[in-house]
Design a protein around this motif. Structure first.
Motif, PDB file in Angstrom:
ATOM      1  N   UNK A  44       0.830  -1.214   0.000  1.00 12.34           N
ATOM      2  CA  UNK A  44       0.000   0.000   0.000  1.00 12.34           C
ATOM      3  C   UNK A  44       0.858   1.256   0.000  1.00 12.34           C
ATOM      4  N   UNK A  45       2.174   1.101   0.063  1.00  9.30           N
ATOM      5  CA  UNK A  45       3.090   2.245   0.126  1.00  9.30           C
ATOM      6  C   UNK A  45       3.328   2.840  -1.255  1.00  9.30           C
ATOM      7  N   UNK A  46       3.596   4.137  -1.272  1.00  7.05           N
ATOM      8  CA  UNK A  46       3.895   4.811  -2.527  1.00  7.05           C
ATOM      9  C   UNK A  46       4.909   5.915  -2.275  1.00  7.05           C
ATOM     10  N   UNK A  47       5.744   6.181  -3.275  1.00 12.63           N
ATOM     11  CA  UNK A  47       6.760   7.227  -3.136  1.00 12.63           C
ATOM     12  C   UNK A  47       6.384   8.515  -3.861  1.00 12.63           C
ATOM     13  N   UNK A  48       5.139   8.621  -4.319  1.00  6.22           N
ATOM     14  CA  UNK A  48       4.584   9.888  -4.784  1.00  6.22           C
ATOM     15  C   UNK A  48       3.408  10.255  -3.884  1.00  6.22           C
ATOM     16  N   UNK A  49       2.954  11.481  -3.992  1.00  2.04           N
ATOM     17  CA  UNK A  49       1.834  11.959  -3.171  1.00  2.04           C
ATOM     18  C   UNK A  49       0.849  12.710  -4.067  1.00  2.04           C
ATOM     19  N   UNK A  96       4.156  -0.876  -6.785  1.00  2.00           N
ATOM     20  CA  UNK A  96       4.676  -2.249  -6.706  1.00  2.00           C
ATOM     21  C   UNK A  96       6.200  -2.338  -6.721  1.00  2.00           C
ATOM     22  N   UNK A  97       6.885  -1.350  -7.316  1.00  2.00           N
ATOM     23  CA  UNK A  97       8.343  -1.412  -7.354  1.00  2.00           C
ATOM     24  C   UNK A  97       8.971  -1.209  -5.976  1.00  2.00           C
ATOM     25  N   UNK A  98       8.174  -0.815  -4.986  1.00  2.00           N
ATOM     26  CA  UNK A  98       8.687  -0.725  -3.626  1.00  2.00           C
ATOM     27  C   UNK A  98       8.775  -2.093  -2.963  1.00  2.00           C
ATOM     28  N   UNK A  99       8.230  -3.099  -3.611  1.00  2.00           N
ATOM     29  CA  UNK A  99       8.312  -4.473  -3.106  1.00  2.00           C
ATOM     30  C   UNK A  99       9.578  -5.124  -3.659  1.00  2.00           C
ATOM     31  N   UNK A 100      10.507  -5.444  -2.780  1.00  2.00           N
ATOM     32  CA  UNK A 100      11.808  -5.940  -3.217  1.00  2.00           C
ATOM     33  C   UNK A 100      11.743  -7.318  -3.871  1.00  2.00           C
ATOM     34  N   UNK A 101      10.739  -8.101  -3.507  1.00  2.00           N
ATOM     35  CA  UNK A 101      10.644  -9.461  -4.052  1.00  2.00           C
ATOM     36  C   UNK A 101       9.754  -9.533  -5.294  1.00  2.00           C
ATOM     37  N   UNK A 102       9.510  -8.402  -5.940  1.00  2.00           N
ATOM     38  CA  UNK A 102       8.576  -8.379  -7.065  1.00  2.00           C
ATOM     39  C   UNK A 102       9.007  -9.319  -8.184  1.00  2.00           C
ATOM     40  N   UNK A 103      10.295  -9.325  -8.518  1.00  2.00           N
ATOM     41  CA  UNK A 103      10.776 -10.221  -9.573  1.00  2.00           C
ATOM     42  C   UNK A 103      10.509 -11.683  -9.213  1.00  2.00           C
ATOM     43  N   UNK A 114      -0.356 -23.365 -16.053  1.00  2.00           N
ATOM     44  CA  UNK A 114      -1.212 -22.589 -16.959  1.00  2.00           C
ATOM     45  C   UNK A 114      -0.883 -21.113 -16.737  1.00  2.00           C
ATOM     46  N   UNK A 115       0.250 -20.728 -17.292  1.00  2.00           N
ATOM     47  CA  UNK A 115       0.768 -19.382 -17.041  1.00  2.00           C
ATOM     48  C   UNK A 115      -0.212 -18.300 -17.487  1.00  2.00           C
ATOM     49  N   UNK A 116      -0.558 -17.377 -16.583  1.00  2.00           N
ATOM     50  CA  UNK A 116      -1.425 -16.269 -16.990  1.00  2.00           C
ATOM     51  C   UNK A 116      -0.612 -15.153 -17.634  1.00  2.00           C
ATOM     52  N   UNK A 117      -1.293 -14.220 -18.264  1.00  2.00           N
ATOM     53  CA  UNK A 117      -0.630 -13.015 -18.727  1.00  2.00           C
ATOM     54  C   UNK A 117      -0.239 -12.204 -17.492  1.00  2.00           C
ATOM     55  N   UNK A 118       0.952 -11.619 -17.509  1.00  2.00           N
ATOM     56  CA  UNK A 118       1.464 -10.922 -16.333  1.00  2.00           C
ATOM     57  C   UNK A 118       1.737  -9.468 -16.687  1.00  2.00           C
ATOM     58  N   UNK A 119       1.110  -8.557 -15.956  1.00  2.00           N
ATOM     59  CA  UNK A 119       1.246  -7.127 -16.213  1.00  2.00           C
ATOM     60  C   UNK A 119       1.519  -6.397 -14.905  1.00  2.00           C
ATOM     61  N   UNK A 120       1.836  -5.120 -15.009  1.00  2.00           N
ATOM     62  CA  UNK A 120       2.108  -4.310 -13.830  1.00  2.00           C
ATOM     63  C   UNK A 120       1.683  -2.870 -14.103  1.00  2.00           C
ATOM     64  N   UNK A 121       1.138  -2.218 -13.091  1.00  2.00           N
ATOM     65  CA  UNK A 121       0.883  -0.782 -13.130  1.00  2.00           C
ATOM     66  C   UNK A 121       1.810  -0.118 -12.127  1.00  2.00           C
ATOM     67  N   UNK A 122       2.564   0.890 -12.573  1.00  2.00           N
ATOM     68  CA  UNK A 122       3.596   1.506 -11.753  1.00  2.00           C
ATOM     69  C   UNK A 122       3.652   3.007 -12.008  1.00  2.00           C
ATOM     70  N   UNK A 123       4.224   3.737 -11.060  1.00  2.00           N
ATOM     71  CA  UNK A 123       4.448   5.161 -11.308  1.00  2.00           C
ATOM     72  C   UNK A 123       5.743   5.405 -12.062  1.00  2.00           C
ATOM     73  N   UNK A 124       6.508   4.356 -12.303  1.00  2.00           N
ATOM     74  CA  UNK A 124       7.698   4.453 -13.144  1.00  2.00           C
ATOM     75  C   UNK A 124       8.979   4.800 -12.414  1.00  2.00           C
ATOM     76  N   UNK A 125       8.905   5.239 -11.157  1.00  2.00           N
ATOM     77  CA  UNK A 125      10.124   5.551 -10.423  1.00  2.00           C
ATOM     78  C   UNK A 125      10.881   4.248 -10.144  1.00  2.00           C
TER      79      UNK A 125
END
Length: 362
Positions: A44-49, A96-103, A114-125
């Motif tokens: 739930x953390x974010x580095x923008x406001x 999500x990029x604040x989660x170190x284990x994301x990879x 049955x691999x699903x399609x994998x996507x991510x929404x990020x602020x890009x930082x």
């Protein structure tokens, strides 16, 4: 530092599932909709406001021990794909990029039979330095939040002077092996309409697909005002004054964005498209195929749901190990079965969800 407490909505237990809940087959609700898309908030953390999302002081983040662990998240996603027919997983936040284990999380999902399609929404930082590892793990699509390419306005909206970092992340994603790079934009106010053509031109010039999203009543301050919201009608009027938009022959299906072709432009040999997600003024609830898992293990069958279904209690409870997956699936089916026909934003008795978007996941 002053923070805003999130509060928690009503949490449903396993016993709350109606007796007529289906016990097998795909995840479906009473209206015949089938859920195949799962949005997983990993923090739930974010580095923008961003002004339309949270206060300048930030929020009262979840304690670390309340957030699902790596193994717990993988287990829940495995049940979703293996047993419940989920075919697409999008990692969200917070950021999500604040989660170190994301990879590692992405790699675990990519390794499912049955691999699903994998996507991510990020602020890009931070995206530029992690994109190679994310793609190697199995990420196939990314959406980057970017509301303006004007540096001063970006700093005003996000309360951070980080536009160059976002642009670097976008460029790195474009140059990677990803199949799709999209830009998500929310217009914070009507003054941002004048900057919208510049944002679309930027996306067209760099090969990104722009999606403009109506601002929804999901801000932590609960200051959303419908009369101040920039509508899809206003967005399209401005775009059409600068570009020729043509009907998109592709069927929309369950996609949240209605899309148009931008005449005279193409991206990688395909016609360029621009989309508008009009959740408020043009609801698409009848075609919704999405479910959401919060970072602390709660299921939400709608962004605007007034109740949640707890999975963390199952994962950390006293059930025998062999019964946990079945209990997760049963509780999940009950959650989806009770999904409302629509989000109710336009109803006179609508109440904004207790949790803001940053705590629910996009």
């Amino acid at each position: 530092m002053t923070v805003v407490a999130l509060g928690l909505p009503t949490t449903a237990s396993a016993a709350a599932a109606p007796p007529d809940t289906p016990s097998d087959g795909p995840l479906r609700d009473r209206f015949g909709r089938i859920v195949t898309d799962l949005r997983v908030s990993v923090t739930d953390r974010c580095n923008l406001r961003c002004t339309y999302c949270m206060p300048a002081e930030g929020l009262d983040w979840l304690p670390t021990d309340e957030v699902l662990s790596t193994d717990e998240l993988i287990r829940v996603m495995t049940v979703a794909v293996r047993d419940l027919g989920i075919r697409s997983i999008r990692f969200t936040g917070g950021e999500p990029l604040l989660r170190r284990d994301l990879e590692h999380l992405i790699g675990a999902v990519a390794g499912l039979p049955e691999r699903p399609e994998i996507a991510m929404t990020t602020n890009g930082l931070g995206l530029a330095r992690r994109i190679d590892g994310l793609v190697a793990a199995g990420l196939s699509r990314v959406n980057v939040s970017l509301d303006t390419v004007d540096p001063q306005r970006f700093a005003e909206i996000t309360r951070r002077d980080r536009l160059d970092d976002v642009l670097s992340g976008l460029a790195a994603a474009r140059d990677s092996a990803l199949r799709s790079v999209k830009v998500n934009a929310v217009l914070a106010g009507h003054e941002d309409l004048a900057r919208l053509p510049d944002l679309l031109t930027f996306c067209l010039d760099h090969g990104y697909q722009l999606r403009i999203i109506e601002q929804m009543p999901l801000d932590a301050d609960h200051r959303w005002n419908r009369s101040a919201m920039v509508t899809a009608e206003e967005i399209l009027a401005v775009l059409r004054s600068h570009f020729t938009l043509l009907s998109d022959p592709r069927p929309r299906g369950s996609a949240p964005a209605a899309t148009w072709l931008v005449d005279g432009y193409d991206v990688d040999g395909e016609p360029a498209r621009v989309g508008v997600i009009a959740s408020v003024t043009r609801p698409f609830c009848g075609d919704c195929d999405r479910a959401r898992l919060t970072a602390d293990g709660a299921l939400r069958n709608c962004l605007f749901a007034e109740s949640e279904t707890d999975l963390r209690g199952i994962l950390r409870g006293d059930l025998p190990e062999k019964d946990i997956d079945e209990a997760i699936a049963r509780r999940w089916r009950g959650n989806v079965w009770t999904k409302a026909a629509g989000h109710g934003v336009n109803d006179p008795d609508f109440h904004q969800p207790t949790r803001p978007m940053s705590a629910i996941g996009g």
